[in-house]
Structures are given as C-alpha cells and as structure tokens.
Design an enzyme around this catalytic site. Structure first.
Site, mmCIF file in Angstrom:
data_model
loop_
_atom_site.group_PDB
_atom_site.id
_atom_site.type_symbol
_atom_site.label_atom_id
_atom_site.label_comp_id
_atom_site.label_asym_id
_atom_site.label_seq_id
_atom_site.Cartn_x
_atom_site.Cartn_y
_atom_site.Cartn_z
ATOM 1 N N PHE A 75 0.863 -1.187 0.000
ATOM 2 C CA PHE A 75 0.000 0.000 0.000
ATOM 3 C C PHE A 75 0.894 1.230 0.000
ATOM 4 C CE2 PHE A 75 -2.419 3.500 1.680
ATOM 5 C CZ PHE A 75 -3.561 3.426 0.916
ATOM 6 N N ASP A 134 9.286 2.556 1.650
ATOM 7 C CA ASP A 134 8.108 3.270 2.142
ATOM 8 C C ASP A 134 8.007 3.011 3.643
ATOM 9 O OD1 ASP A 134 5.589 4.059 2.965
ATOM 10 O OD2 ASP A 134 4.591 3.422 1.121
ATOM 11 N N LYS A 181 2.611 9.792 8.688
ATOM 12 C CA LYS A 181 1.925 9.285 9.885
ATOM 13 C C LYS A 181 2.516 9.768 11.220
ATOM 14 C CE LYS A 181 -0.840 5.806 7.741
ATOM 15 N NZ LYS A 181 -0.528 4.997 6.589
HETATM 16 C C1 LIG Z 1 -0.827 5.269 5.083
HETATM 17 C C2 LIG Z 1 0.216 4.841 4.121
HETATM 18 C C3 LIG Z 1 0.465 5.543 2.930
HETATM 19 C C4 LIG Z 1 -0.399 6.698 2.473
HETATM 20 O O1 LIG Z 1 -0.323 7.767 3.339
HETATM 21 P P1 LIG Z 1 -1.410 8.974 3.174
HETATM 22 O O2 LIG Z 1 -0.962 9.947 4.212
HETATM 23 O O3 LIG Z 1 -2.756 8.393 3.419
HETATM 24 O O4 LIG Z 1 -1.272 9.487 1.806
HETATM 25 C C5 LIG Z 1 1.512 5.139 2.136
HETATM 26 N N1 LIG Z 1 2.280 4.085 2.467
HETATM 27 C C6 LIG Z 1 2.075 3.376 3.595
HETATM 28 C C7 LIG Z 1 2.979 2.232 3.919
HETATM 29 C C8 LIG Z 1 1.031 3.714 4.450
HETATM 30 O O5 LIG Z 1 0.807 2.983 5.546
#
Ligand SMILES: *Cc1c(COP(=O)(O)O)cnc(C)c1O
Length: 392
Positions: A134, A219, A248
């Site tokens: 994701f 990521d 986050k």
């Molecule tokens: C939440 C998340 C995203 C996306 O972040 P947003 O702030 O919603 O755009 C991307 N990569 C990972 C691994 C995530 O957990």
C-alpha cells in the site's frame, strides 16, 4: 451537537467515501479517545498510526501552541528554522541524506518516484512494487499499490509498474531489467497484513538495484519514526536504501510527509522540478521536532521494543487458548494477529467493550498502540480481546 446530529451533517454534506463507525470522537489523550456520548475507548490503533506517540502528546501540543503565536505558514520562497531543524534531526537518525517535505504519505511516495525518474537514465521508467503493498491513493501511488481492489474503476493506471510477490527473490530477479528506475517496498507491509521483509529479500533488493542502476526506495510511512523499536524499520536490516518516505507518526497528529534521499541523488531535484505549497510549514515541522524529542527524552524506542515483545508474549498465550488465532507476527509495536477466519466482527465487538483495534486483509487484526503505551494498558486490551474471542 448530539452524535446523531453530527452524523446527519455528514450524510448531507460529506462525501461518503469512508466506512465510518457510528461514533463522534471529541477528545484524545495518550492511549485513549472519548466519544460524544461520554465513552472512553482504549485506542490500540491511534489515528491509523498517525498518533504514534499518543493523542495530543503534551510536548507536541506545547510546540504547536508556541509556534502558532509566531508563524503558522510561510511559503517555500523563504527559509524557516523549524524545517531546517527537522530535516537535520531526520538526516541524523537515518542515512545522512537530505529531506523534501510535503503533507502526506502518498505525496512523499510521489516525490520519491519522481526523484527516481529524474536521477536515473532517461530510458528508465519502470518501477517494481510488491503484491499486498500500500503506497497511497494518488494516481502514481495507487498504480504502485499492487492490489487490484484499489485499481477498480481507475484503469488504465500510470504505465511502468511491475508487480512481484513479496519476499520472493527469484521473482524480483526475473522482473528486473535496465529499464527499472526503482524498487519501492515497505520493510513491513502494513495494510497488506503486517508482512515482514526477510533479511535476504532486503539484501537482494539492494544488490539488484546496484547491479541495474536503480534506486531502492523504502516506504516507511507506517513503519517509520520508531514504531518498530528503531527510528526506521530498515535499521533492523544490513542495508541502506537510497530514499525513504515517511508521514503518519512524524507529525504527532498534524499533517506532514517527508522524503529523505542520499545527498547526491537529492541534488537533481532543482527548482521547478517538484514542490508542495504547504510542505515543510513551520507548524507541522515544529510538531515533527517535538515528536522526535519526545521519543528521545521518554525512551520510546526502547518502550516500543519492550512492550512489543510483551504484547507478543501475551498474544501467544491467547493463541494457546483460542483456536481462531493462527499466529502472531511483527516487530516492536507493529503487530498482526493472523486469524483463521474474518476479523471484522471481532473488531466491532472489541469497540463495544471499549477497545479499538483494526482488521486488515480480512483476517489480520492489527495492534499498533502508541509508543507511550503501558503494560497495564496492554493487559486491559488483551483481557478485552480474550473475552471477545471467548464469546465468538
Ligand atoms: C498510510 C500509508 C500511505 C499513504 O499515506 P497517506 O498519508 O494516506 O497518503 C503510504 N504508504 C504506507 C505504507 C502507508 O501505511
């Protein structure tokens, strides 16, 4: 307003693109949230990992209060101290690179993908990502997200993305070519169900990127800023990526995203190539600085490691008792409970009893408490989960 009145406002005026629980949250403090009907909820999935050091952490509240009296926003035409300081703190705690600031995880990944295209040779335009990943909801990051359910209705996607099974070195090798600009991967897949990359897999990504002149992008939007017991999850491995993305937990509840790249790579991101109006604003950066200071001053990396181990021990005991639990996995306070059946009902039942957890990929319960969590709070959470599983 009553809960029902707020919900009616949403029904009339807010686009219904989320599945929401019928609760209005009015307050957050540490590991707890409070709803408009006076219920107190133990939050083991605070803000989808945004409130990683707990809701309304006093150091974050103090920092943004003070900053808000001086300067809320200044455009990137100028310099401001908080952005420079936060970049240094992140650089010192990762691989000594340079930072670009934005407002979300998806934007951080967008920046990384664009930088990879700029930095590598012109004919390189492909990206390798993993099944179950994701990476966000913008067009490039949803194209990077190798899960068909997120693609429905949006085809054709951005070209050039190649999807491979996670943790499969052979598949990665055969997907590689000299057209690949970057591999983008989560060290621990979050939405995908807390799948931990093997040491061999991380080394193979590094080796194949080096052999093919491609960038290794990690990521760390969910894993970053301490949740796994280290600042970044890649620090559990013997590899160094070329870029990391984060968001986050970094903002302590404010909207921030960041991409850090090795200095020689960052060099090519010149004026006009990429930008974000809100990116790196003093308010969000002051919050980010406070988050990092709080983690250090309160020993939260160690707490994430210790309490993570404690939680896993407790969950292993639950597993011995409840047949529905297949196994428990994860690092630090990023824990998945693999069930043998669906978990949505369990999540609902826990909430009725005052515990918030999450279910992802239908059958994985996600336990991601704030890094400030105590043993007593973990015990309470386990007791509630135990009673829900006993009734199931
Ligand atoms: C939440 C998340 C995203 C996306 O972040 P947003 O702030 O919603 O755009 C991307 N990569 C990972 C691994 C995530 O957990």
């Amino acid at each position: 307003m009553t809960t029902q009145e707020t919900i009616e406002l949403y029904n009339k005026f807010v686009i219904a693109n989320y599945t929401r629980l019928p609760k209005v949250i009015v307050k957050g403090e540490g590991c707890y949230i409070y709803d408009a009907d006076g219920n107190k909820i133990l939050d083991m999935f605070p803000g989808w990992a945004v409130s990683g050091i707990g809701h309304c952490h006093p150091k974050v509240v103090k920092a943004i209060t003070e900053q808000s009296k001086k300067l809320l926003h200044i455009d990137n035409t100028f310099y401001s101290e908080p952005q420079g300081l936060l970049a240094k703190l992140l650089s010192d705690r990762s691989f000594g690179g340079k930072c670009f600031f934005c407002n979300s995880g998806a934007e951080a990944n967008e920046a990384a993908l664009k930088l990879a295209r700029l930095y590598t040779a012109k004919e390189k335009y492909k990206f390798i990502t993993c099944e179950g990943s994701f990476h966000g909801r913008t067009f490039a990051t949803v194209s990077a997200t190798a899960q068909p359910k997120y693609h429905e209705g949006f085809l054709p996607l951005l070209p050039g993305f190649i999807y491979v099974p996670f943790n499969d070195i052979k598949a990665l090798e055969s997907a590689f070519s000299d057209e690949v600009a970057a591999v983008l991967v989560e060290p621990i897949q979050g939405e995908g169900g807390i799948n931990v990359a093997s040491a061999e897999y991380m080394s193979a990504i590094r080796r194949l990127c080096d052999e093919n002149g491609a960038m290794m992008i990690l990521d760390e939007v969910q894993t970053g800023i301490g949740r796994t017991g280290k600042w970044f999850a890649y620090q559990h491995y013997e590899v160094e990526p070329d870029m990391i993305t984060m968001a986050k937990t970094l903002g302590g509840g404010t909207a921030i995203g960041a991409m850090a790249a090795k200095a020689e790579i960052a060099e090519v991101l010149k004026p006009g190539k990429h930008a974000s109006t809100f990116g790196g604003n003093p308010l969000a950066c002051a919050a980010g600085i406070a988050v990092i200071e709080a983690i250090e001053q309160e020993g939260l990396l160690k707490n994430a490691e210790d309490l993570g181990n404690y939680t896993k021990e407790k969950l292993e005991q639950l597993k011995a008792k409840h047949n529905i639990i297949d196994h428990v996995r994860g690092i630090g306070l990023m824990i998945g409970i693999q069930l043998k059946g669906p978990g949505a009902k369990i999540v609902d039942k826990c909430l009725e009893k005052g515990l918030r957890i999450n279910c992802t990929h239908d059958t994985v319960l996600r336990f991601m408490p704030p890094m400030t969590v105590t043993k007593e709070q973990i015990d309470t959470a386990i007791e509630i989960l135990d009673s829900v599983l006993s009734e199931a």
